[in-house]
Design an enzyme around this catalytic site. Structure first.
Site, PDB file in Angstrom:
ATOM      1  N   LYS A   1       0.834  -1.193   0.000  1.00  0.00           N
ATOM      2  CA  LYS A   1       0.000   0.000   0.000  1.00  0.00           C
ATOM      3  C   LYS A   1       0.873   1.249   0.000  1.00  0.00           C
ATOM      4  O   LYS A   1       2.048   1.222   0.404  1.00  0.00           O
ATOM      5  CB  LYS A   1      -0.877   0.030   1.271  1.00  0.00           C
ATOM      6  CG  LYS A   1      -1.929  -1.050   1.364  1.00  0.00           C
ATOM      7  CD  LYS A   1      -2.692  -0.924   2.687  1.00  0.00           C
ATOM      8  CE  LYS A   1      -3.731  -2.015   2.850  1.00  0.00           C
ATOM      9  NZ  LYS A   1      -4.905  -1.798   1.990  1.00  0.00           N
TER      10      LYS A   1
ATOM     11  N   ARG B   1     -10.109 -11.605   2.266  1.00  0.00           N
ATOM     12  CA  ARG B   1     -11.035 -12.627   1.753  1.00  0.00           C
ATOM     13  C   ARG B   1     -10.392 -14.012   1.760  1.00  0.00           C
ATOM     14  O   ARG B   1     -11.082 -15.025   1.816  1.00  0.00           O
ATOM     15  CB  ARG B   1     -11.508 -12.246   0.357  1.00  0.00           C
ATOM     16  CG  ARG B   1     -10.458 -12.234  -0.721  1.00  0.00           C
ATOM     17  CD  ARG B   1     -10.857 -11.407  -1.921  1.00  0.00           C
ATOM     18  NE  ARG B   1     -10.899  -9.985  -1.592  1.00  0.00           N
ATOM     19  CZ  ARG B   1     -11.242  -9.025  -2.445  1.00  0.00           C
ATOM     20  NH1 ARG B   1     -11.589  -9.339  -3.683  1.00  0.00           N
ATOM     21  NH2 ARG B   1     -11.242  -7.760  -2.076  1.00  0.00           N
TER      22      ARG B   1
END
Length: 451
Positions: free
Chosen positions: A231, A305
């Site tokens: 990120k 996920r």
């Protein structure tokens, strides 16, 4: 009981809550009414007026709820009134006492400053135990989310679950490190293996084994660098809150057990840190999940996920009546609905309708989004059964939900909540920082079904 809630017999000052339409008929002392008239107080939303007594001391406050009688307006009171113990009087919405209590929250772990001692005597007829239970659960969630990652890693998330288990007599099993591979949780292991703090699966069970099975799954990414698909600094600054799903699942578990609901509760938290090292999982890697579904890694920053997939597969193996997962899963959810309105995904129309009804009643908003099956094509893989990152960047929250759906098949009902778990700015009863989202609505729904 929460320090923000005082005993019913405590000495207290009144806060007269009024709307513009109801101000004329409000049962105020004559002196207070004359003072309000001289101050041109009309009950405008958020307006606060200290009312002096005959001796010049504070006799109480007048507080405006506005024309709509907004219940959570009272959440702004604790930061405006003098320290002391108060009671709400007038035509007060049912949620105002909760808003007041939640508005007293301060995260004080790292700051030395005098606490503002403000407390509320619950309104007549209010369930003081229920109020205290809700405040405790929300405080737990906020404290966990607000704690920085250097003091809250996977082990500390386990500690929070262990404390709940000990308090309520629940059973706790934790699978740590390479044992995840031995027990067939390859995705949890892959995401967490690069961190110096070992990944783990936290598994809490409570209640009568023969009661309806309600299973909660919470995403517990203690910190998310993004992995090798790292990120930006701006994207990483709030990533201590990436365990907000786990925090909310813990908060709801507390409420369920404290209520003594007639359910077989299971709480699953895959707890990891998504770090960068030589053994970090890579874009293009393929892993076989617990369910047997092979997953191509399209992006290492879509790690939540992955860990949820293994936990959901485990939960689904015992066919629970209700399976709920909480996750700070996608930025796309915030683009679609903003920070205050979490998307909810389910194929169960009755569950969606009941949840929407309770969300409105509890002022705990959410919004149902579609599990739009044609978008499954966006997470196709050319070399595996599925890809963890959608192609093209569209419908990111929906494709994440569709990914998770692949790992649920036997549960009678499944609900996925893509929460933010954070208030970007302070609103009444909702201070800036970590936040509980959807658990008050779910608590009301579960009490209705299994009370």
């Amino acid at each position: 009981m929460s320090q923000s809630i005082a005993p019913a017999d405590a000495t207290s000052l009144p806060i007269w809550c009024v709307t513009p339409d109801g101000f004329a008929a409000a049962p105020l002392p004559e002196a207070a009414r004359r003072f309000a008239d001289s101050a041109k107080f009309t009950g405008e939303a958020g307006k606060l007026l200290p009312v002096p007594g005959a001796d010049g001391a504070l006799a109480g406050y007048l507080f405006g709820l506005g024309p709509d009688g907004e219940a959570f307006a009272a959440g702004s009171l604790p930061t405006q009134i003098a320290p002391g113990t108060y009671r709400l009087e007038g035509d007060v919405p049912a949620l105002s006492a909760l808003a007041f209590a939640l508005g007293t929250y301060r995260f004080e772990r790292y700051r030395s400053r005098p606490a503002r001692e403000v407390a509320l005597v619950p309104p007549t007829g209010a369930d003081a135990q229920a109020l205290a239970r809700t405040v405790e659960a929300v405080t737990l969630v906020r404290d966990l989310v607000n704690t920085p990652a250097n003091d809250l890693g996977p082990a500390e998330i386990e500690d929070a679950a262990r404390a709940l288990a000990a308090r309520f007599g629940a059973e706790l099993n934790v699978i740590v490190g390479d044992a995840l591979l031995e027990e067939n949780f390859p995705l949890i292991h892959a995401v967490g293996r690069a961190a110096t703090r070992a990944p783990r699966l936290i598994d809490l069970t409570w209640g009568d084994p023969d009661a309806p099975k309600v299973t909660l799954v919470g995403k517990g990414v203690a910190f998310d660098t993004g992995g090798l698909d790292i990120k930006t600094s701006a994207g990483m600054i709030l990533m201590k809150k990436d365990m907000g799903g786990a925090a909310n699942a813990l908060g709801l578990a507390l409420m369920i057990m404290a209520r003594g609901l007639k359910v077989r509760l299971r709480l699953l938290i895959p707890a990891v840190e998504n770090a960068i090292a030589g053994n970090a999982f890579r874009p293009g890697d393929v892993f076989r999940s617990r369910k047997g579904v092979t997953v191509e890694i399209g992006n290492t920053d879509a790690e939540g996920r992955l860990i949820l997939a293994d936990a959901l597969a485990l939960a689904d193996e015992e066919s629970p009546e209700l399976l709920i997962d909480f996750a700070t899963l996608t930025g796309a959810a915030r683009v679609a609905l903003g920070p205050q309105l979490p998307p909810a995904y389910t194929d169960d129309d009755a569950l969606a309708a009941d949840l929407a009804r309770h969300a409105k009643a509890e002022s705990d908003p959410l919004w149902r989004m579609p599990l739009w099956q044609p978008y499954t094509a966006m997470i196709d893989s050319k070399i595996a059964d599925i890809n963890n990152a959608g192609a093209g960047g569209f419908a990111g929250s929906i494709t994440a939900a569709l990914f998770l759906k692949r790992f649920v098949g036997s549960a009678k009902s499944w609900l996925h909540l893509d929460i933010y778990a954070w208030n970007p700015s302070t609103r009444p009863g909702r201070p800036e920082g970590g936040e509980a989202q959807t658990i008050r609505a779910l608590d009301a729904l579960l009490a209705e079904r299994y009370g």
